[in-house]
Design a protein around this motif. Structure first.
Motif, PDB file in Angstrom:
ATOM      1  N   GLY A  91      40.145  24.400  -5.565  1.00 30.92           N
ATOM      2  CA  GLY A  91      40.455  25.371  -6.602  1.00 30.92           C
ATOM      3  C   GLY A  91      39.937  25.024  -7.989  1.00 30.92           C
ATOM      4  O   GLY A  91      40.012  25.838  -8.886  1.00 30.92           O
ATOM      5  N   LEU A  92      39.421  23.817  -8.184  1.00 35.47           N
ATOM      6  CA  LEU A  92      38.880  23.452  -9.485  1.00 35.47           C
ATOM      7  C   LEU A  92      37.597  24.225  -9.765  1.00 35.47           C
ATOM      8  O   LEU A  92      36.848  24.541  -8.863  1.00 35.47           O
ATOM      9  CB  LEU A  92      38.556  21.953  -9.532  1.00 35.47           C
ATOM     10  N   ALA A  93      37.360  24.489 -11.033  1.00 38.32           N
ATOM     11  CA  ALA A  93      36.096  25.105 -11.425  1.00 38.32           C
ATOM     12  C   ALA A  93      34.984  24.082 -11.258  1.00 38.32           C
ATOM     13  O   ALA A  93      35.205  22.883 -11.414  1.00 38.32           O
ATOM     14  CB  ALA A  93      36.171  25.577 -12.870  1.00 38.32           C
ATOM     15  N   CYS A  94      33.797  24.546 -10.889  1.00 34.87           N
ATOM     16  CA  CYS A  94      32.658  23.648 -10.701  1.00 34.87           C
ATOM     17  C   CYS A  94      31.399  24.340 -11.198  1.00 34.87           C
ATOM     18  O   CYS A  94      31.349  25.551 -11.337  1.00 34.87           O
ATOM     19  CB  CYS A  94      32.519  23.257  -9.226  1.00 34.87           C
ATOM     20  N   LYS A  95      30.388  23.532 -11.485  1.00 32.91           N
ATOM     21  CA  LYS A  95      29.101  24.051 -11.973  1.00 32.91           C
ATOM     22  C   LYS A  95      28.032  23.842 -10.918  1.00 32.91           C
ATOM     23  O   LYS A  95      27.902  22.765 -10.351  1.00 32.91           O
ATOM     24  CB  LYS A  95      28.681  23.327 -13.246  1.00 32.91           C
ATOM     25  N   LEU A  96      27.259  24.890 -10.677  1.00 36.45           N
ATOM     26  CA  LEU A  96      26.130  24.839  -9.755  1.00 36.45           C
ATOM     27  C   LEU A  96      24.839  24.795 -10.560  1.00 36.45           C
ATOM     28  O   LEU A  96      24.841  25.118 -11.750  1.00 36.45           O
ATOM     29  CB  LEU A  96      26.144  26.076  -8.855  1.00 36.45           C
ATOM     30  N   PRO A  97      23.731  24.397  -9.923  1.00 28.19           N
ATOM     31  CA  PRO A  97      22.448  24.441 -10.631  1.00 28.19           C
ATOM     32  C   PRO A  97      22.200  25.832 -11.219  1.00 28.19           C
ATOM     33  O   PRO A  97      22.587  26.841 -10.631  1.00 28.19           O
ATOM     34  CB  PRO A  97      21.439  24.117  -9.536  1.00 28.19           C
ATOM     35  N   GLY A  98      21.594  25.876 -12.374  1.00 28.00           N
ATOM     36  CA  GLY A  98      21.365  27.148 -13.047  1.00 28.00           C
ATOM     37  C   GLY A  98      22.556  27.562 -13.894  1.00 28.00           C
ATOM     38  O   GLY A  98      22.664  28.691 -14.343  1.00 28.00           O
ATOM     39  N   ASN A  99      23.510  26.628 -14.086  1.00 24.28           N
ATOM     40  CA  ASN A  99      24.709  26.861 -14.894  1.00 24.28           C
ATOM     41  C   ASN A  99      25.632  27.941 -14.336  1.00 24.28           C
ATOM     42  O   ASN A  99      26.382  28.567 -15.065  1.00 24.28           O
ATOM     43  CB  ASN A  99      24.339  27.162 -16.335  1.00 24.28           C
ATOM     44  N   THR A 100      25.561  28.195 -13.040  1.00 23.37           N
ATOM     45  CA  THR A 100      26.470  29.133 -12.394  1.00 23.37           C
ATOM     46  C   THR A 100      27.818  28.454 -12.203  1.00 23.37           C
ATOM     47  O   THR A 100      27.881  27.296 -11.820  1.00 23.37           O
ATOM     48  CB  THR A 100      25.913  29.554 -11.013  1.00 23.37           C
ATOM     49  N   THR A 101      28.888  29.176 -12.485  1.00 21.16           N
ATOM     50  CA  THR A 101      30.237  28.638 -12.309  1.00 21.16           C
ATOM     51  C   THR A 101      30.788  29.091 -10.964  1.00 21.16           C
ATOM     52  O   THR A 101      30.579  30.218 -10.540  1.00 21.16           O
ATOM     53  CB  THR A 101      31.167  29.125 -13.437  1.00 21.16           C
ATOM     54  N   GLY A 102      31.513  28.197 -10.305  1.00 23.24           N
ATOM     55  CA  GLY A 102      32.151  28.518  -9.037  1.00 23.24           C
ATOM     56  C   GLY A 102      33.503  27.860  -8.947  1.00 23.24           C
ATOM     57  O   GLY A 102      34.015  27.331  -9.932  1.00 23.24           O
ATOM     58  N   SER A 103      34.081  27.885  -7.756  1.00 22.84           N
ATOM     59  CA  SER A 103      35.360  27.231  -7.485  1.00 22.84           C
ATOM     60  C   SER A 103      35.209  26.356  -6.260  1.00 22.84           C
ATOM     61  O   SER A 103      34.513  26.720  -5.311  1.00 22.84           O
ATOM     62  CB  SER A 103      36.456  28.265  -7.216  1.00 22.84           C
ATOM     63  N   CYS A 104      35.888  25.221  -6.257  1.00 28.38           N
ATOM     64  CA  CYS A 104      35.890  24.328  -5.103  1.00 28.38           C
ATOM     65  C   CYS A 104      36.859  24.884  -4.056  1.00 28.38           C
ATOM     66  O   CYS A 104      38.062  24.984  -4.320  1.00 28.38           O
ATOM     67  CB  CYS A 104      36.311  22.926  -5.524  1.00 28.38           C
ATOM     68  N   ILE A 105      36.307  25.301  -2.932  1.00 29.45           N
ATOM     69  CA  ILE A 105      37.126  25.884  -1.868  1.00 29.45           C
ATOM     70  C   ILE A 105      36.680  25.312  -0.521  1.00 29.45           C
ATOM     71  O   ILE A 105      35.596  24.752  -0.414  1.00 29.45           O
ATOM     72  CB  ILE A 105      37.043  27.423  -1.854  1.00 29.45           C
ATOM     73  N   PRO A 106      37.499  25.491   0.517  1.00 34.15           N
ATOM     74  CA  PRO A 106      37.087  25.026   1.844  1.00 34.15           C
ATOM     75  C   PRO A 106      35.789  25.700   2.294  1.00 34.15           C
ATOM     76  O   PRO A 106      35.569  26.892   2.025  1.00 34.15           O
ATOM     77  CB  PRO A 106      38.250  25.431   2.750  1.00 34.15           C
ATOM     78  N   LEU A 107      34.958  24.944   2.960  1.00 27.92           N
ATOM     79  CA  LEU A 107      33.665  25.423   3.444  1.00 27.92           C
ATOM     80  C   LEU A 107      33.799  26.710   4.251  1.00 27.92           C
ATOM     81  O   LEU A 107      33.027  27.647   4.068  1.00 27.92           O
ATOM     82  CB  LEU A 107      33.009  24.331   4.288  1.00 27.92           C
ATOM     83  N   ASN A 108      34.793  26.792   5.124  1.00 24.79           N
ATOM     84  CA  ASN A 108      34.933  27.975   5.976  1.00 24.79           C
ATOM     85  C   ASN A 108      35.399  29.217   5.223  1.00 24.79           C
ATOM     86  O   ASN A 108      35.417  30.308   5.783  1.00 24.79           O
ATOM     87  CB  ASN A 108      35.854  27.683   7.159  1.00 24.79           C
ATOM     88  N   GLU A 109      35.755  29.093   3.949  1.00 25.00           N
ATOM     89  CA  GLU A 109      36.156  30.247   3.144  1.00 25.00           C
ATOM     90  C   GLU A 109      35.054  30.728   2.203  1.00 25.00           C
ATOM     91  O   GLU A 109      35.221  31.727   1.513  1.00 25.00           O
ATOM     92  CB  GLU A 109      37.416  29.920   2.338  1.00 25.00           C
ATOM     93  N   CYS A 110      33.937  30.015   2.180  1.00 21.02           N
ATOM     94  CA  CYS A 110      32.815  30.381   1.305  1.00 21.02           C
ATOM     95  C   CYS A 110      31.781  31.138   2.137  1.00 21.02           C
ATOM     96  O   CYS A 110      31.103  30.545   2.985  1.00 21.02           O
ATOM     97  CB  CYS A 110      32.198  29.132   0.682  1.00 21.02           C
ATOM     98  N   SER A 111      31.630  32.414   1.885  1.00 16.91           N
ATOM     99  CA  SER A 111      30.719  33.240   2.692  1.00 16.91           C
ATOM    100  C   SER A 111      29.270  32.756   2.605  1.00 16.91           C
ATOM    101  O   SER A 111      28.509  32.891   3.555  1.00 16.91           O
ATOM    102  CB  SER A 111      30.816  34.705   2.278  1.00 16.91           C
ATOM    103  N   GLY A 131      26.997  24.599   8.982  1.00 23.78           N
ATOM    104  CA  GLY A 131      27.171  23.490   9.913  1.00 23.78           C
ATOM    105  C   GLY A 131      26.723  23.780  11.331  1.00 23.78           C
ATOM    106  O   GLY A 131      26.440  22.871  12.106  1.00 23.78           O
ATOM    107  N   SER A 132      26.609  25.046  11.684  1.00 24.99           N
ATOM    108  CA  SER A 132      26.230  25.394  13.059  1.00 24.99           C
ATOM    109  C   SER A 132      24.734  25.701  13.206  1.00 24.99           C
ATOM    110  O   SER A 132      24.279  26.011  14.303  1.00 24.99           O
ATOM    111  CB  SER A 132      27.046  26.595  13.535  1.00 24.99           C
ATOM    112  N   LYS A 133      23.981  25.590  12.107  1.00 26.08           N
ATOM    113  CA  LYS A 133      22.537  25.846  12.173  1.00 26.08           C
ATOM    114  C   LYS A 133      21.830  24.715  12.909  1.00 26.08           C
ATOM    115  O   LYS A 133      22.160  23.548  12.732  1.00 26.08           O
ATOM    116  CB  LYS A 133      21.941  25.974  10.774  1.00 26.08           C
ATOM    117  N   ASN A 134      20.844  25.068  13.726  1.00 24.63           N
ATOM    118  CA  ASN A 134      20.053  24.062  14.436  1.00 24.63           C
ATOM    119  C   ASN A 134      18.958  23.471  13.555  1.00 24.63           C
ATOM    120  O   ASN A 134      18.637  22.297  13.658  1.00 24.63           O
ATOM    121  CB  ASN A 134      19.408  24.663  15.693  1.00 24.63           C
ATOM    122  N   ILE A 135      18.367  24.298  12.707  1.00 22.15           N
ATOM    123  CA  ILE A 135      17.275  23.856  11.839  1.00 22.15           C
ATOM    124  C   ILE A 135      17.615  24.224  10.401  1.00 22.15           C
ATOM    125  O   ILE A 135      17.981  25.363  10.121  1.00 22.15           O
ATOM    126  CB  ILE A 135      15.936  24.519  12.245  1.00 22.15           C
TER     127      ILE A 135
END
Length: 78
Positions: A22-42, A48-52
């Motif tokens: 739930g903490l705020a986080c910064k992505l490259p390009g100065n985009t703001t996001g939230s720290c959430i579980p991987l399975n909740e981020c579309s 994790g299930s990709k082969n390549i």
């Protein structure tokens, strides 16, 4: 004192996901996001299930994990 340090060493790893979630986080390009579980981020749900995975895509994924302090299964989702 030794007992106190032992309790901290046992409890601290279980607290990390709660701290980052739930903490705020910064992505490259100065985009703001939230720290959430991987399975909740579309954006990253099926990663994790990709082969390549390209080096570029892996680098992007690594940056969203690092933005949330490398907590397991927690990503920075815009």
């Amino acid at each position: 004192m030794k007992l106190c340090y032992g309790i901290v060493a046992i409890v601290a790893p279980f607290m990390l996901p709660m701290v980052a979630w739930g903490l705020a986080c910064k992505l490259p390009g100065n985009t703001t996001g939230s720290c959430i579980p991987l399975n909740e981020c579309s954006t990253w749900q099926g990663f994790g299930s990709k082969n390549i995975v390209s080096n570029q895509e892996y680098a992007r994924f690594d940056s969203v994990v690092r933005a949330c302090q490398n907590v397991e299964n927690i990503v920075c989702c815009a």
